[in-house]
Design a protein around this motif. Structure first.
Motif, PDB file in Angstrom:
ATOM      1  N   LEU A 142       0.838  -1.199   0.000  1.00 51.33           N
ATOM      2  CA  LEU A 142       0.000   0.000   0.000  1.00 51.33           C
ATOM      3  C   LEU A 142       0.872   1.248   0.000  1.00 51.33           C
ATOM      4  N   TYR A 143       0.714   2.054  -1.051  1.00 54.83           N
ATOM      5  CA  TYR A 143       1.366   3.365  -1.132  1.00 54.83           C
ATOM      6  C   TYR A 143       0.335   4.425  -0.745  1.00 54.83           C
ATOM      7  N   GLU A 144       0.680   5.297   0.192  1.00 54.23           N
ATOM      8  CA  GLU A 144      -0.261   6.299   0.676  1.00 54.23           C
ATOM      9  C   GLU A 144       0.320   7.710   0.538  1.00 54.23           C
ATOM     10  N   ASP A 145      -0.497   8.697   0.927  1.00 55.71           N
ATOM     11  CA  ASP A 145      -0.088  10.108   0.937  1.00 55.71           C
ATOM     12  C   ASP A 145       0.285  10.617  -0.450  1.00 55.71           C
ATOM     13  N   GLY A 146      -0.551  10.278  -1.445  1.00 52.67           N
ATOM     14  CA  GLY A 146      -0.372  10.832  -2.776  1.00 52.67           C
ATOM     15  C   GLY A 146      -0.947  12.232  -2.874  1.00 52.67           C
ATOM     16  N   ALA A 147      -1.198  12.662  -4.075  1.00 54.43           N
ATOM     17  CA  ALA A 147      -1.744  14.000  -4.293  1.00 54.43           C
ATOM     18  C   ALA A 147      -3.174  14.078  -3.764  1.00 54.43           C
ATOM     19  N   GLU A 148      -3.616  15.308  -3.487  1.00 56.94           N
ATOM     20  CA  GLU A 148      -4.988  15.501  -3.019  1.00 56.94           C
ATOM     21  C   GLU A 148      -5.973  15.110  -4.106  1.00 56.94           C
ATOM     22  N   CYS A 149      -7.110  14.614  -3.651  1.00 53.21           N
ATOM     23  CA  CYS A 149      -8.106  14.075  -4.568  1.00 53.21           C
ATOM     24  C   CYS A 149      -9.486  14.398  -4.017  1.00 53.21           C
ATOM     25  N   SER A 150     -10.395  14.753  -4.895  1.00 52.38           N
ATOM     26  CA  SER A 150     -11.742  15.135  -4.482  1.00 52.38           C
ATOM     27  C   SER A 150     -12.694  13.952  -4.622  1.00 52.38           C
ATOM     28  N   THR A 151     -13.487  13.710  -3.561  1.00 53.65           N
ATOM     29  CA  THR A 151     -14.508  12.672  -3.592  1.00 53.65           C
ATOM     30  C   THR A 151     -15.848  13.270  -3.192  1.00 53.65           C
ATOM     31  N   ALA A 152     -16.889  12.461  -3.262  1.00 56.01           N
ATOM     32  CA  ALA A 152     -18.223  12.946  -2.913  1.00 56.01           C
ATOM     33  C   ALA A 152     -18.319  13.308  -1.439  1.00 56.01           C
ATOM     34  N   THR A 153     -17.450  12.697  -0.627  1.00 55.76           N
ATOM     35  CA  THR A 153     -17.500  12.960   0.820  1.00 55.76           C
ATOM     36  C   THR A 153     -16.455  13.974   1.268  1.00 55.76           C
ATOM     37  N   GLY A 154     -15.690  14.505   0.315  1.00 56.82           N
ATOM     38  CA  GLY A 154     -14.692  15.504   0.681  1.00 56.82           C
ATOM     39  C   GLY A 154     -13.342  15.191   0.069  1.00 56.82           C
ATOM     40  N   MET A 155     -12.326  15.923   0.524  1.00 59.98           N
ATOM     41  CA  MET A 155     -10.982  15.769  -0.011  1.00 59.98           C
ATOM     42  C   MET A 155     -10.244  14.632   0.711  1.00 59.98           C
ATOM     43  N   ARG A 156      -9.451  13.892  -0.036  1.00 61.03           N
ATOM     44  CA  ARG A 156      -8.582  12.865   0.514  1.00 61.03           C
ATOM     45  C   ARG A 156      -7.346  12.778  -0.363  1.00 61.03           C
ATOM     46  N   ARG A 157      -6.451  11.870  -0.075  1.00 61.97           N
ATOM     47  CA  ARG A 157      -5.230  11.733  -0.862  1.00 61.97           C
ATOM     48  C   ARG A 157      -5.211  10.397  -1.608  1.00 61.97           C
ATOM     49  N   TRP A 158      -4.563  10.443  -2.766  1.00 64.85           N
ATOM     50  CA  TRP A 158      -4.460   9.249  -3.584  1.00 64.85           C
ATOM     51  C   TRP A 158      -3.649   8.160  -2.859  1.00 64.85           C
ATOM     52  N   SER A 159      -4.004   6.937  -3.131  1.00 64.04           N
ATOM     53  CA  SER A 159      -3.227   5.785  -2.659  1.00 64.04           C
ATOM     54  C   SER A 159      -3.214   4.718  -3.740  1.00 64.04           C
ATOM     55  N   THR A 160      -2.253   3.838  -3.658  1.00 67.57           N
ATOM     56  CA  THR A 160      -2.133   2.733  -4.613  1.00 67.57           C
ATOM     57  C   THR A 160      -2.014   1.428  -3.848  1.00 67.57           C
ATOM     58  N   LYS A 161      -2.858   0.482  -4.188  1.00 64.32           N
ATOM     59  CA  LYS A 161      -2.817  -0.833  -3.567  1.00 64.32           C
ATOM     60  C   LYS A 161      -2.432  -1.861  -4.622  1.00 64.32           C
ATOM     61  N   ILE A 162      -1.318  -2.563  -4.377  1.00 66.89           N
ATOM     62  CA  ILE A 162      -0.841  -3.595  -5.299  1.00 66.89           C
ATOM     63  C   ILE A 162      -1.092  -4.950  -4.654  1.00 66.89           C
ATOM     64  N   GLU A 163      -2.008  -5.715  -5.208  1.00 63.70           N
ATOM     65  CA  GLU A 163      -2.310  -7.049  -4.704  1.00 63.70           C
ATOM     66  C   GLU A 163      -1.498  -8.083  -5.474  1.00 63.70           C
ATOM     67  N   PHE A 164      -0.815  -8.972  -4.752  1.00 67.53           N
ATOM     68  CA  PHE A 164       0.039  -9.974  -5.380  1.00 67.53           C
ATOM     69  C   PHE A 164      -0.700 -11.308  -5.448  1.00 67.53           C
ATOM     70  N   VAL A 165      -0.712 -11.868  -6.649  1.00 70.56           N
ATOM     71  CA  VAL A 165      -1.439 -13.110  -6.916  1.00 70.56           C
ATOM     72  C   VAL A 165      -0.455 -14.165  -7.398  1.00 70.56           C
ATOM     73  N   CYS A 166      -0.592 -15.365  -6.871  1.00 70.52           N
ATOM     74  CA  CYS A 166       0.284 -16.466  -7.269  1.00 70.52           C
ATOM     75  C   CYS A 166       0.111 -16.776  -8.746  1.00 70.52           C
TER      76      CYS A 166
END
Length: 917
Positions: A428-452
């Motif tokens: 999980l990568y967190e604290d990216g750039a600010e991002c607007s959602t329906a519930t307010g502002m938050r920051r971008w994140s990236t989740k990399i799921e590893f599959v066998c």
């Protein structure tokens, strides 16, 4: 004894007669009260056993309702058996199948076998028995191998609590081809008590300022653990989740730690909440811990509630990790537990992670690969794994995207691998750039799921273990980028190396009945293979040439070494060996396709299937069957080829890995640890790691001397971890209000000599002292063992063969295969009591005879009352039935295939009640 005729041997007077009568009459009355008391207790227990034709039931202790109608399928649930020629089971819950079975409609369960169909049941009944919930399908077709009591086919579905949805929630209990009754386990959240509001969480981790990493304890949540309070009761524990409801695990909703007292007659008083679920671990003075607060008032201080603290300590090498009760705090309301696990280690290599079963997943090689570029919806994404992505991303960015010449950060890089609720690995990568959602502002994140990605997976783009990796953007919404990364590095051991079996402790006073674990993971080797001995009967010796050798591993493929040429993924291989020792003409003897199964409490079986064509019959594939037998004298053991039948090679492997712990005797006078059953002793005063039985601990910038010798020491072997646990208290003026410290010493068999200690200061200090030493190995029947572990977390421990009953010669064999001679040890023989000590007189007094008559009369009366209640009859039978079970600290796997349905001799019985209840 001689008597004087005038006094001792005189005729009985009237007073003597009354005295002779009084004692047997009292005994009779006591017997009557005892039997009737047992009857009342049995009646109280009846509420914990009932059935219903509905699809839901009301839990009898807390009044909660389990509704299984959500398991109904519009089509059917389908499960295939790997062991039995592809038998396919189709069943529905809370309704019938949508198709016919063998030409008949209104069928609830059907078996498809070799083109034929057999009706397994036309309707089902829902049963409840002490937390065990199961569906019994009735009115199946007539079975050719049926008995008078059970002439028809029958299906049973055991419902297990599992708070997380599993991709494969159903597993078949292995069965004989001629079986008429079949058993399937079904793991589902519908078999769980609800989690109270405010206690639900999908996270259980905390940052570590020392390593800048993260401790994640969520992988421990898929299991219940049991540990004795050493006073006849057990603690049932889950980590990060509530206790998984089940057989004798009926803890209050939301509790992670509860005490189960099987002696409590009131079912509502058997399970006491000692701590609600806690999902926020903390690090205090470098110690990782979970503190659980309970709503239950403390018995010794009504103004306070119970509190339970679990202290987590690092051990990268341990398998089958489980908590141990350390002791009671000074306030008599705080309970302390030690949990040694690799998940508490903070010095792991970056981009690596241990699973809850101590399997190391190493993705560090991905960090050296250049960042990958993906295109989706007109955006160019740049992603790196456990590393900075570089241009065009920002300096610390792990992922970003470009659109219209603008770069947006999707999170800062890190190398902390994590596990989600289902045990899947992600980054999980967190604290990216600010991002607007329906519930307010938050920051971008990236989740990399590893599959066998390996030969067994589809659409993975990797045909071999060294094949290419595949990245795919799954979702880009709500300010999070979700990526699926398929790689062979995320693959785990192919099959489960654990199984559970049902053990009845209700008659021996040793604690609760329920599932106990057979865990062979300590035998898994990622560095070497095991070479088997050949001990065939004379009639089969011609089937194996003298130059043939057999190589095996446990629950995983063979390690690619010694130039073995068997097909990749084989778990067993036979090869002709040249004069120079090189293998040739190799044949695969099977692949690890079926998980470990148990026959009974002390036997388990592992099967490797679909090997090369059999030399004597090209239409048959070679297969390997390994029967593991618990033997405390055998050490880790070694496989032995015993027979060859129809191209199936059958091995026996005696080992103490899954033998139950044994409580040893501790002599306060001599400071000897005595294993009564094996006749072995260990003296701490002469131990190389002590000074006259004392060890020195660094504490508060001084040296503290702790005396292992003394009274009130509890010692238990733990063969699964190759160690002995010792529990006691130590006087320490700086600890708590009473100046005492709870001590747990772990003596681990190892070819290294090293020690470590952790002291946790709470309301009462808790010392965990770990001593690795070869000096304890012989005591555990391990000889000179090798307990070194490679970075993959696997052991390369040596093994030994079985021994005789008096003079035992142990042969140690490393996984590499070549045996070496070890020391000879002698066991002791227990001599029975002298018959002269308990003489039987030829005559009995009149009072004794009349007392016996009255006793029989009372017993017959009570038995007459008991005859009207089957539950009472069963209770009486249990009073006189002896069990050879031993106390066991066991990890209870809710997500493992469990067979509670086997009789002690390992054979299936056609009596469903005997198997299920």
């Amino acid at each position: 004894m001689r008597c004087s005729f005038q006094k001792d041997c005189a005729a009985p007077t009237q007073e003597n007669f009354r005295q002779q009568m009084r004692f047997p009459i009292v005994i009779s009355l006591v017997l009557l009260l005892f039997f009737c008391g047992e009857s009342v207790a049995a009646d109280a227990a009846n509420q914990l056993k009932f059935s219903t034709t509905e699809c839901k039931l009301k839990e009898p202790i807390y009044g909660s309702t389990f509704d299984f109608s959500g398991l109904h399928s519009d089509l059917a649930h389908v499960v295939k058996s790997m062991n039995n020629g592809g038998d396919q089971f189709e069943f529905n819950i809370c309704g019938n199948l949508s198709r016919t079975c063998n030409g008949e409609s209104n069928v609830a369960a059907c078996l498809k076998r070799q083109g034929k169909e057999y009706i397994l049941g036309r309707q089902h009944e829902l049963f409840y028995n002490n937390g065990n919930m199961y569906l019994k399908y009735k009115s199946g077709a007539k079975c050719d191998n049926g008995t008078a009591d059970n002439p028809n086919y029958q299906l049973n579905i055991r419902l297990y609590c599992d708070y997380t949805l599993d991709a494969q929630p159903m597993h078949i209990t292995p069965y004989a081809n001629e079986a008429c009754s079949f058993y399937i386990s079904y793991r589902t959240p519908l078999a769980c008590l609800s989690i109270p509001e405010g206690l639900q969480s999908n996270s259980c981790r905390v940052g570590d300022t020392k390593s800048n990493g993260t401790f994640d304890l969520m992988p421990l949540s898929d299991s219940n653990y049991r540990t004795s309070n050493r006073q006849g009761a057990f603690f049932v524990i889950n980590v990060c989740k509530p206790v998984l409801y089940g057989e004798n695990s009926m803890c209050p909703a939301g509790s992670s730690i509860c005490l189960f007292d099987s002696k409590a007659t009131n079912p509502k008083e058997r399970f006491i909440n000692f701590g609600n679920v806690q999902t926020h671990p903390v690090v205090e003075k470098g110690q990782l811990l979970l503190r659980h607060e309970s709503p239950t008032p403390c018995a010794k201080n009504s103004s306070a509630n119970y509190t339970s603290v679990i202290y987590f300590s690092c051990d990268k090498f341990i398998r089958n990790a489980h908590p141990e009760f350390a002791g009671l705090g000074a306030d008599s309301c705080t309970y302390q537990f030690n949990f040694v696990t690799p998940l508490a280690c903070n010095d792991l290599k970056p981009c690596t992670a241990f699973t809850s079963t101590n399997e190391l997943l190493d993705l560090s090689s991905l960090s050296s690969k250049p960042a990958r570029t993906l295109l989706k919806d007109g955006k160019n994404y740049t992603i790196a794994v456990c590393a900075h992505a570089g241009a065009p991303c920002q300096e610390n960015g792990g992922a970003c995207y470009e659109q219209n010449s603008t770069t947006i950060s999707l999170g800062n890089s890190n190398s902390q691998l994590r596990f989600n609720q289902t045990g899947s690995l992600y980054l999980l990568y967190e604290d990216g750039a600010e991002c607007s959602t329906a519930t307010g502002m938050r920051r971008w994140s990236t989740k990399i799921e590893f599959v066998c990605a390996n030969n067994a997976t589809k659409d993975n783009g990797a045909s071999t273990a060294g094949g290419s990796d595949s990245l795919k953007i799954i979702e880009d919404s709500n300010c999070q980028l979700l990526i699926q990364y398929q790689t062979p590095l995320a693959c785990r051991e192919p099959i489960r190396c654990k199984a559970t079996t049902y053990v009845d402790h209700t008659n021996d006073g040793l604690g609760s009945s329920g599932d106990e674990l057979i865990d062979l993971t300590p035998l898994i080797s990622a560095t070497d293979n095991y070479e088997a001995r050949v001990e065939l009967p004379a009639s089969m010796e011609h089937l194996v040439p003298k130059t043939t050798k057999f190589f095996l591993n446990v629950c995983r493929p063979l390690v690619p070494k010694y130039q073995l040429g068997c097909a990749g993924g084989s778990a067993a291989c036979m090869a002709k060996v040249t004069a120079a020792g090189a293998p040739e003409e190799e044949r695969s003897m099977g692949f690890p396709l079926v998980s470990l199964t148990q026959r009974n409490r002390t036997f388990a079986e592992l099967a490797y299937l679909k090997g090369d064509p059999c030399p004597s019959d090209n239409t048959t594939e070679l297969s390997t069957h390994i029967l593991f037998n618990c033997n405390m004298r055998a050490g880790r053991g070694q496989p032995v080829l015993r027979s060859i039948e129809d191209c199936a090679y059958r091995f026996e492997w005696e080992t103490n890995v899954f033998c139950p712990p044994h409580e040893c005797t501790f002599s306060a006078d001599t400071c000897d640890l005595v294993h009564d059953e094996l006749g072995r002793r260990f003296n701490f005063k002469s131990a190389p790691f002590t000074k006259d039985g004392k060890i020195e601990i660094d504490y508060n910038a001084t040296k503290m001397s702790v005396n292992i010798c003394g009274a009130h020491r509890k010692a238990m072997t733990d063969y699964s971890q190759a160690l002995v646990n010792i529990f006691f208290t130590h006087e320490s003026p700086n600890c708590g209000r009473e100046g005492t410290m709870n001590v747990q010493i772990r003596l681990i068999c190892s070819d290294q000599t090293e020690s470590s200690s952790t002291i946790s200061s709470d309301q009462q200090c808790n010392l965990l002292y770990v001593q690795r030493t070869p000096s304890i190995c012989e005591f555990l029947s391990l000889g000179t063992t090798q307990q070194n572990f490679e970075t993959n977390g696997s052991t390369s421990s040596s093994t030994s063969s079985s021994t005789s009953t008096t003079t035992s010669t142990t042969t140690q064999a490393s996984p590499a295969g070549k045996p070496t001679k070890a020391a000879t040890s002698t066991t002791t023989t227990t001599v029975g009591p002298d018959p002269a000590a308990t003489p039987i007189g030829p005559t009995a007094s009149v009072g004794t005879i009349l007392g016996a008559i009255l006793s029989v009369t009372f017993c017959v009366t009570c038995l007459g009352l008991l005859a009207f209640s089957p539950a009472r009859r069963q209770r009486v039978r249990r009073l006189f039935r002896r069990s050879n079970s031993a106390v066991r600290y066991s990890r209870v796997q809710s997500n493992e295939e469990a067979n509670l349905l086997l009789e002690p001799n390992g054979e299936f019985t056609e009596s469903d009640d005997d198997m299920l209840l």
